[in-house]
Scaffold this motif. Structure first.
Motif, PDB file in Angstrom:
ATOM      1  N   UNK A 124      -9.966   4.152  30.709  1.00  0.00           N
ATOM      2  CA  UNK A 124      -9.616   3.508  29.392  1.00  0.00           C
ATOM      3  C   UNK A 124      -8.793   2.146  29.488  1.00  0.00           C
ATOM      4  N   UNK A 125      -8.663   1.397  28.575  1.00  0.00           N
ATOM      5  CA  UNK A 125      -7.833   0.463  28.362  1.00  0.00           C
ATOM      6  C   UNK A 125      -6.321   0.854  28.119  1.00  0.00           C
ATOM      7  N   UNK A 126      -5.500   0.457  28.865  1.00  0.00           N
ATOM      8  CA  UNK A 126      -4.157   1.060  28.805  1.00  0.00           C
ATOM      9  C   UNK A 126      -3.156   0.070  28.882  1.00  0.00           C
ATOM     10  N   UNK A 127      -1.859   0.490  28.562  1.00  0.00           N
ATOM     11  CA  UNK A 127      -0.530  -0.180  28.841  1.00  0.00           C
ATOM     12  C   UNK A 127       0.131   0.511  29.773  1.00  0.00           C
ATOM     13  N   UNK A 128       0.732  -0.361  30.829  1.00  0.00           N
ATOM     14  CA  UNK A 128       1.647   0.425  31.835  1.00  0.00           C
ATOM     15  C   UNK A 128       2.772  -0.103  31.699  1.00  0.00           C
ATOM     16  N   UNK A 129       3.892   0.790  31.566  1.00  0.00           N
ATOM     17  CA  UNK A 129       5.332   0.406  31.377  1.00  0.00           C
ATOM     18  C   UNK A 129       6.253   0.788  32.610  1.00  0.00           C
ATOM     19  N   UNK A 130       7.054   0.143  33.232  1.00  0.00           N
ATOM     20  CA  UNK A 130       7.681   0.526  34.378  1.00  0.00           C
ATOM     21  C   UNK A 130       9.493   0.202  33.918  1.00  0.00           C
ATOM     22  N   UNK A 131       9.974   1.449  33.900  1.00  0.00           N
ATOM     23  CA  UNK A 131      11.432   1.290  33.603  1.00  0.00           C
ATOM     24  C   UNK A 131      11.499   1.001  32.182  1.00  0.00           C
ATOM     25  N   UNK A 132      10.364   1.303  31.093  1.00  0.00           N
ATOM     26  CA  UNK A 132      10.479   1.042  29.748  1.00  0.00           C
ATOM     27  C   UNK A 132      10.113  -0.415  29.463  1.00  0.00           C
ATOM     28  N   UNK A 133       9.768  -1.327  30.468  1.00  0.00           N
ATOM     29  CA  UNK A 133       9.433  -2.753  30.217  1.00  0.00           C
ATOM     30  C   UNK A 133       7.894  -2.793  30.639  1.00  0.00           C
ATOM     31  N   UNK A 134       7.165  -3.575  29.869  1.00  0.00           N
ATOM     32  CA  UNK A 134       5.584  -3.612  29.793  1.00  0.00           C
ATOM     33  C   UNK A 134       5.145  -4.507  31.278  1.00  0.00           C
ATOM     34  N   UNK A 135       4.550  -3.911  31.936  1.00  0.00           N
ATOM     35  CA  UNK A 135       4.048  -4.297  33.246  1.00  0.00           C
ATOM     36  C   UNK A 135       2.494  -4.901  33.137  1.00  0.00           C
ATOM     37  N   UNK A 136       1.780  -4.242  32.479  1.00  0.00           N
ATOM     38  CA  UNK A 136       0.534  -4.642  32.186  1.00  0.00           C
ATOM     39  C   UNK A 136       0.088  -4.135  30.882  1.00  0.00           C
ATOM     40  N   UNK A 137      -0.270  -5.294  30.151  1.00  0.00           N
ATOM     41  CA  UNK A 137      -0.860  -4.923  28.378  1.00  0.00           C
ATOM     42  C   UNK A 137      -2.072  -4.488  28.298  1.00  0.00           C
ATOM     43  N   UNK A 138      -2.896  -4.126  29.269  1.00  0.00           N
ATOM     44  CA  UNK A 138      -4.270  -3.941  28.891  1.00  0.00           C
ATOM     45  C   UNK A 138      -5.357  -4.759  29.316  1.00  0.00           C
ATOM     46  N   UNK A 139      -4.713  -6.082  29.521  1.00  0.00           N
ATOM     47  CA  UNK A 139      -5.679  -7.102  29.849  1.00  0.00           C
ATOM     48  C   UNK A 139      -4.939  -8.060  30.943  1.00  0.00           C
ATOM     49  N   UNK A 140      -3.499  -8.068  30.901  1.00  0.00           N
ATOM     50  CA  UNK A 140      -3.057  -9.021  31.693  1.00  0.00           C
ATOM     51  C   UNK A 140      -1.571  -8.667  32.591  1.00  0.00           C
ATOM     52  N   UNK A 141      -1.170  -9.037  33.288  1.00  0.00           N
ATOM     53  CA  UNK A 141       0.070  -8.610  34.015  1.00  0.00           C
ATOM     54  C   UNK A 141       1.162  -9.236  33.273  1.00  0.00           C
TER      55      UNK A 141
END
Length: 865
Positions: free
Chosen positions: A818-835
């Motif tokens: 699926x399209x996901x968001x990835x957060x590292x230590x509370x900050x967004x690292x991947x928005x679902x489309x870009x870094x």
């Protein structure tokens, strides 16, 4: 052996609580998850990983139960505790047996040639031994299982017999036989015996017979590790009743290894003998050990003997004779069950007698192997699946049993003793046998060691260095010290290369790499080119290698997939060593050669009709687990062929007790029913890393679940045969280090953490959850522990990594397709489309985060939809 290929989407259910628990676990700050973590099934909480540890609490190990007793035995349960009551075994003296009249002779259909006994004295096996009145000598046929074997006894005058008694050896008992008598013109059957297992067997006739000759025709023998032999010590002219020898069998609960110790409180004053027989399983427990070192050095009684003095003794079973050439014991044993019998070998008289009284205070074992306790575990693993947890720690214990000091008195007697290893810690192949460090076994057991007891990593280095020091002038590296380092195996020099890279990768010992780099050059640039054909493939048979074996001594020749994909892996690993040492030209040369061999394998060894790689281009068509699995893990197989090959193995080799190592029986009868955990390990790696985590877990549960649920339990077997039996009967090692691949696969693939450069200077974390809801663990590194924990759910995936100072790594998290968001230590690292950070990118159902530094990092994955 492991190159990631990528994993497809996974969906699973959330079990458990928040990320604070994961962070603590990953950092290695807690020995067990706290109460708010995911509960183990049926308990309401996660168990402490310490409770899965299988090692004994100390060097003195005592049995946990009395498995059986027989004959005149008082208080057998007293053997379980020292002090207080004693166990007493009693046996009356024998009644003299009947004797043939003077002048009686014997003849046989065949007799084994004379040789020297285990004590070095000459002995013969002629038919006359069966009528000489000496129960210590015997007639031994010489037909190796061809029947009938016939013994004929002729008296100088007629004797009247109501029957006869056959006294045999425990390793040559006639199972099916007839007894015939001579009436002067013809032979007549006086008795028929089937299914015999008794060493002393009275054979009554239906009526008394007057005869000058008696003939015993044997048509079946119980067989031994040495073959099928008939051994008759005496044929007595009459019925001699058997007095049951008193015996007690104790159970140590699991396989243990070391020197047995028996405390005798007292004994009668006639030097009563005690015989000890050992077995890893109840199935092969008898009056003879399931394996004895003498089995490999000319044969022997198969038990350890001791003559008990009247005043008692505190006796430790060590290798040697108690008296002058009599009463021999072998010392160290690997076993679960110990059978103690008041008995003595006839040849040990008068130093030991087969009757009298013996009182035993206690029995224990001086455990010699690596003592794995919770405090010695530098790495650990825990998950939501209790079965997987048990298999991981069972693998650790199996490997601990094989981690021991190299001692001349304990190793394989086939010229494996070597001064260059004496007294050093090594990784033997098994606890019971062969007890010699084989480099192929270290391909698995080495990784198990590095992930559990990092302080024992010298056990692998000692072996790898010793084998390199014995490299042949033409570049070939021996597989082990057996037969003075000359056992000709075709594949094991490749395993030396791969094991050397593994050792450097996990420990960071570049001094070892530099010291043995010339050996690396010689084996890859001299010996293997000498067995490479015009198509660029290794071909067994070239350069006089037709008689070379491999890990299973398989009769295969020519272009074999397993050898060649292993060659690709070795070349790739050698290139990594070269780059680590600053030899880029060598690295480039080996990388190019690996690519050329890869192309040749795919051109000549792929079978499109099966969708799998052939075992060999020579002989019958078959497809092996070894070649197909390593084709995937080495990168020889691209994604399409990797998937097809694994699908083929699933359909053609699936068994209730694992996946067979061959898809048919053309290489030997029963091959398609044989399972090796050794070759299953790369298949498990391949399944995890090609998006088949569920099938990997299923295979683990069939293979390791079978061993866990069958005697001896806990430890991992050398091999499994038809119907799930030990594949070589009693000879099978039931605690074998090469079968512990479940441990590195659960840590490196399911948990997903592993080193990427020497000493974990760089690392990667790429979980493959499959059906597992959560997992946590710690990997030991030279920089400090690398902690990882994750929890998978339908709506989120949470991962915490605690990386040691001075290291960096790559973290790859599943997206579930699926399209996901990835957060590292509370900050967004991947928005679902870009870094947004860590050069994040989407790749084959994962999001990859690059150049993650040391410290504790919490990553959360949530779908946008």
């Amino acid at each position: 052996m492991t190159r990631p290929v990528g994993e497809g989407p996974q969906r699973r259910t959330v079990i458990g609580a928040g990320l604070g628990t994961a962070a603590a676990l990953a950092a290695g700050l807690s020995a067990a998850p706290p109460a708010d973590a995911a509960p183990a099934a049926g308990t309401g909480r996660v168990p402490d990983w310490h409770r899965y540890v299988q090692g004994p609490p100390g060097r003195a190990v005592r049995p946990v139960a009395v498995a059986a007793s027989g004959g005149d035995v008082t208080r057998p349960e007293a053997l379980l505790a020292r002090g207080g009551a004693v166990t007493v075994l009693r046996r009356p003296g024998p009644t003299p047996p009947p004797a043939w009249p003077a002048g009686t002779t014997a003849a046989a259909s065949s007799s084994h040639a004379p040789n020297n006994g285990s004590d070095g004295s000459p002995r013969s096996y002629e038919a006359d031994n069966a009528v000489d009145g000496d129960t210590g000598t015997f007639w031994n046929d010489d037909t190796f299982g061809a029947y009938p074997d016939t013994l004929t006894v002729t008296a100088p005058a007629a004797v009247t017999l109501s029957g006869v008694t056959v006294l045999s050896n425990s390793d040559g008992v006639p199972v099916d036989f007839t007894v015939e008598t001579w009436d002067g013109a013809a032979w007549h059957t006086a008795a028929t015996v089937t299914g015999n297992s008794a060493v002393q067997r009275p054979v009554p006739f239906t009526e008394p017979v007057s005869t000058t000759s008696v003939r015993v025709n044997v048509t079946a023998d119980q067989g031994t590790p040495q073959g099928e032999f008939t051994r008759i010590n005496e044929l007595w002219p009459g019925l001699v009743a058997t007095v049951e020898a008193p015996t007690v069998t104790v159970d140590f609960g699991k396989v243990v290894v070391g020197y047995p110790r028996v405390r005798f409180a007292w004994a009668s004053d006639n030097s009563p003998g005690v015989r000890l027989a050992f077995s890893e399983t109840r199935q092969y427990l008898s009056d003879r050990s399931d394996f004895a070192r003498s089995d490999l050095s000319g044969g022997g009684p198969g038990t350890d003997q001791y003559a008990v003095p009247a005043g008692g003794a505190d006796w430790t079973d060590t290798d040697g004779f108690q008296a002058d050439g009599k009463v021999h014991a072998e010392g160290l044993h690997g076993f679960r069950y110990l059978k103690i019998t008041l008995d003595a070998l006839p040849g040990d008289a008068p130093a030991a007698q087969a009757h009298g009284e013996v009182a035993i205070d206690s029995v224990e074992l001086e455990f010699t192997a690596y003592l794995g306790r919770p405090e010695t575990f530098a790495g650990w693993f825990l998950s939501s699946d209790d079965d997987l947890n048990r298999y991981w720690y069972a693998a650790a214990y199996t490997n601990e049993l094989a981690t021991d000091t190299f001692r001349a008195s304990d190793v394989d007697p086939r010229n494996a003793d070597t001064a260059t290893l004496e007294g050093k810690l090594v990784l033997h192949d098994g606890a019971k046998r062969d007890r010699d460090p084989y480099v192929g076994d270290i391909a698995v057991s080495g990784r198990t060691t590095y992930l559990t007891h990092h302080d024992a990593s010298a056990a692998a280095r000692n072996v790898l260095a010793d084998l390199a020091d014995h490299q042949r002038a033409d570049g070939w590296i021996p597989p082990a010290s057996i037969v003075n380092y000359t056992l000709p195996l075709f594949d094991y020099p490749l395993w030396w290369v791969t094991c050397s890279w593994d050792y450097v990768l996990y420990t960071g010992d570049l001094d070892y790499a530099a010291r043995y780099y010339p050996n690396l050059l010689k084996v890859l640039d001299t010996w293997y080119p000498s067995v490479t054909d015009s198509q660029g493939l290794l071909s067994k048979g070239l350069n006089s290698t037709g008689n070379y074996g491999d890990y299973a001594f398989l009769p295969r020749t020519g272009q074999v997939t397993y050898y060649n994909v292993n060659y690709v892996q070795a070349l790739s690993d050698a290139a990594r060593i070269a780059r680590s040492l600053g030899h880029p030209a060598d690295a480039d040369r080996w990388t190019l050669r690996a690519a050329a061999v890869t192309e040749a394998v795919n051109t000549h060894l792929w079978d499109p009709s099966a969708g799998a790689y052939l075992d060999s281009t020579t002989g019958a068509v078959r497809h092996g687990q070894d070649g197909n699995s390593i084709a995937v893990t080495s990168g020889v197989a691209g994604p399409e062929r990797a998937g097809a090959a694994l699908d083929y193995l699933e359909s053609a080799t699936r068994r209730p007790y694992g996946n067979a190592f061959m898809d048919n029986d053309t290489i030997f009868d029963g091959a398609s029913q044989r399972v090796y955990a050794f070759t299953s390990y790369p298949e498990l790696v391949a399944r995890f890393e090609t998006g088949r985590a569920e099938s990997a877990i299923d295979e683990i549960k069939r293979l390791y679940g079978w061993m866990d649920q069958h005697d001896p339990g806990t430890t991992h077997w050398e091999g499994i045969g038809p119907d799930g039996s030990p594949y070589e009967g009693a000879f099978t090692s039931m605690a074998h280090g090469w079968s512990t691949g479940v441990l590195p696969v659960l840590t490196n693939q399911l948990l997903g953490a592993r080193p990427e450069s020497p000493g974990f200077a760089t690392w990667s974390v790429r979980p493959h959850p499959g059906t597992v809801a959560w997992a946590a663990g710690r990997l030991p590194t030279p920089h400090g522990p690398l902690g990882v924990s994750w929890r998978a759910g339908a709506d989120a995936f949470a991962l915490t990594v605690a990386a040691p100072r001075g290291t960096r790594g790559e973290i790859t998290v599943p997206t579930g397709g699926r399209t996901v968001t990835v957060r590292v230590d509370g900050r967004t690292a991947w928005t679902g489309t870009r870094a947004k950070a860590y050069r994040a990118r989407s790749e084959d159902g994962y999001v990859v985060l690059s150049d993650v530094g040391s410290g504790t990092h919490t990553i959360t994955v949530r779908p946008l939809d």
